[in-house]
Design a protein around this motif. Structure first.
Motif, PDB file in Angstrom:
ATOM      1  N   SER A 201      16.994  -0.983  -3.631  1.00 17.63           N
ATOM      2  CA  SER A 201      16.261  -1.815  -2.681  1.00 17.63           C
ATOM      3  C   SER A 201      17.137  -2.351  -1.551  1.00 17.63           C
ATOM      4  N   PRO A 202      18.360  -2.868  -1.816  1.00 19.45           N
ATOM      5  CA  PRO A 202      19.183  -3.337  -0.687  1.00 19.45           C
ATOM      6  C   PRO A 202      19.489  -2.245   0.319  1.00 19.45           C
ATOM      7  N   GLN A 204      17.639   0.419   0.956  1.00 15.94           N
ATOM      8  CA  GLN A 204      16.428   0.712   1.699  1.00 15.94           C
ATOM      9  C   GLN A 204      16.186  -0.329   2.787  1.00 15.94           C
ATOM     10  N   ASP A 205      16.452  -1.606   2.488  1.00 17.72           N
ATOM     11  CA  ASP A 205      16.308  -2.659   3.498  1.00 17.72           C
ATOM     12  C   ASP A 205      17.262  -2.424   4.665  1.00 17.72           C
ATOM     13  N   GLN A 208      16.038   0.387   6.901  1.00 12.98           N
ATOM     14  CA  GLN A 208      14.947  -0.057   7.764  1.00 12.98           C
ATOM     15  C   GLN A 208      15.455  -0.931   8.909  1.00 12.98           C
ATOM     16  N   LEU A 209      16.426  -1.801   8.620  1.00 19.04           N
ATOM     17  CA  LEU A 209      16.971  -2.656   9.663  1.00 19.04           C
ATOM     18  C   LEU A 209      17.733  -1.852  10.721  1.00 19.04           C
ATOM     19  N   ALA A 286      18.066 -11.037  10.543  1.00 17.77           N
ATOM     20  CA  ALA A 286      18.586 -10.566   9.263  1.00 17.77           C
ATOM     21  C   ALA A 286      20.068 -10.271   9.467  1.00 17.77           C
ATOM     22  N   VAL A 303      21.345  -8.387   2.051  1.00 18.05           N
ATOM     23  CA  VAL A 303      20.714  -8.756   3.314  1.00 18.05           C
ATOM     24  C   VAL A 303      20.151 -10.174   3.194  1.00 18.05           C
ATOM     25  N   ARG A 305      18.204 -13.454   5.398  1.00 22.06           N
ATOM     26  CA  ARG A 305      17.280 -13.657   6.513  1.00 22.06           C
ATOM     27  C   ARG A 305      17.153 -15.152   6.816  1.00 22.06           C
TER      28      ARG A 305
END
Length: 348
Positions: A201-202, A204-205, A208-209, A286, A303, A305
């Motif tokens: 998950s990190p 993938q984030d 996307q960023l 972020a 990440v 935010r």
């Protein structure tokens, strides 16, 4: 004929000298029997060497790098950085625990001869109780030891068996998990998928960023500072830097500003991102910190935010994503340390 033989034998007995008796101390070395106390003498030698080569702080044999003060006293890497970190927290000069001479990264150096000597000392495998040089123990325990703990190869579908390596073939021939129906395995596979999602998950984030329009990054250096309180506390702060056309500052503190962090065995660092520019409107951001080039303490990709605005120019203090207290001590032992900051402006 018999008389001649008899006379010949008698002559031999009379003339030939008796065989010399060799005392035990005069026996040739190759024929000398091994002393019964050889093993105990060897162990005594190993014990004496271990007492000479051990760390002067933890009194244990070093497992990694070895440092020595100007007078030759030895310190393992963990204890060395711990002494430097304690001195930094107390605003004091670190000293050798034996001779009290000053120690620092510039005054102490690695003792390669001691490291090699320690790596050749014998140690016992905790699984098979055989002796190996310390340099070979890790390879033996992970790849060659027949008693090393091993999981069943069907652990991914729910088998919880663990045992010595030599029992694996016997277990796997009788393991019931590969013969279970698919319905019984769905719950296990769901847990596997959840764990896999948590791990990726990190990343993938971050992917996307990285597709956003406004991205900036820079390398900043945390410098050690002191508070103005009666009891000063150590904290870190960077110089002002500009990213995404705004001015920022990073701060970090030890154990969330605990009064005496030098008395704690567990140490952490937390950081805060502050905006020093005036904002006409709220700005969703972020950001993440990664290890800077030439730094040896890794940072996990996490990440964070925060929405910056005129009323909220500071993010909350967030944990610096390091592994443990040992890594924290390594950062504290250095006067300054650098990180690479990535900043993303999130548009809705």
């Amino acid at each position: 004929m018999d008389e001649a033989v008899g006379r010949r034998e008698g002559y031999d007995e009379a003339v030939l000298p008796a065989p010399a008796v060799i005392e035990p101390d005069e026996q040739p070395l190759m024929k000398r029997s091994r002393p019964s106390g050889a093993d105990s003498d060897l162990m005594s030698l190993v014990d004496r060497l271990s007492s000479v080569l051990c760390c002067t702080v933890c009194l244990d044999l070093p497992k990694e790098a070895v440092f020595q003060c100007s007078n030759g006293h030895l310190m393992c890497a963990g204890c060395f950085v711990h002494l430097l970190a304690d001195a930094r927290l107390k605003e004091d000069q670190a000293t050798c625990p034996n001779c009290r001479c000053e120690i620092s990264r510039s005054l102490c150096f690695r003792s390669l001869a001691v490291e090699k000597a320690v790596s050749e000392l014998p140690t016992t495998c905790g699984y098979c109780q055989q002796n190996f040089p310390r340099a070979c123990l890790s390879l033996h325990q992970h790849e060659h030891c027949h008693n090393r703990p091993t999981r069943c190869r069907y652990w991914r579908i729910g088998c919880r068996w663990e045992g010595p390596f030599h029992e694996v073939p016997t277990h796997e021939t009788t393991c019931v998990h590969p013969h279970k129906p698919g319905g019984d395995l769905m719950g296990v596979l769901a847990d596997v998928d959840a764990q896999h999602h948590q791990e990726v998950s990190p990343f993938q984030d971050i992917m996307q960023l990285l597709s956003l329009e406004k991205i900036g990054y820079t390398e900043v250096q945390f410098r050690s500072c002191r508070t103005d309180d009666f009891i000063t506390r150590l904290y870190y702060e960077t110089l002002r830097f500009t990213v995404l056309n705004h001015t920022w500052v990073l701060k970090a503190r030890v154990n969330d500003s605990e009064q005496n962090p030098n008395l704690s065995s567990e140490r952490t660092l937390s950081f805060q991102l502050l905006m020093r520019s005036k904002l006409p409107a709220a700005m969703d951001c972020a950001f993440l910190l990664l290890r800077a080039p030439y730094e040896d303490v890794p940072l996990h990709p996490v990440v964070y935010r925060h929405t910056f605005s005129g009323e909220s120019t500071e993010s909350p203090y967030l944990p610096l994503p390091i592994t443990d207290s040992i890594e924290c001590n390594r950062l504290l032992a250095a006067n300054n340390f650098s990180v690479r900051l990535f900043l993303f402006q999130v548009t809705k």
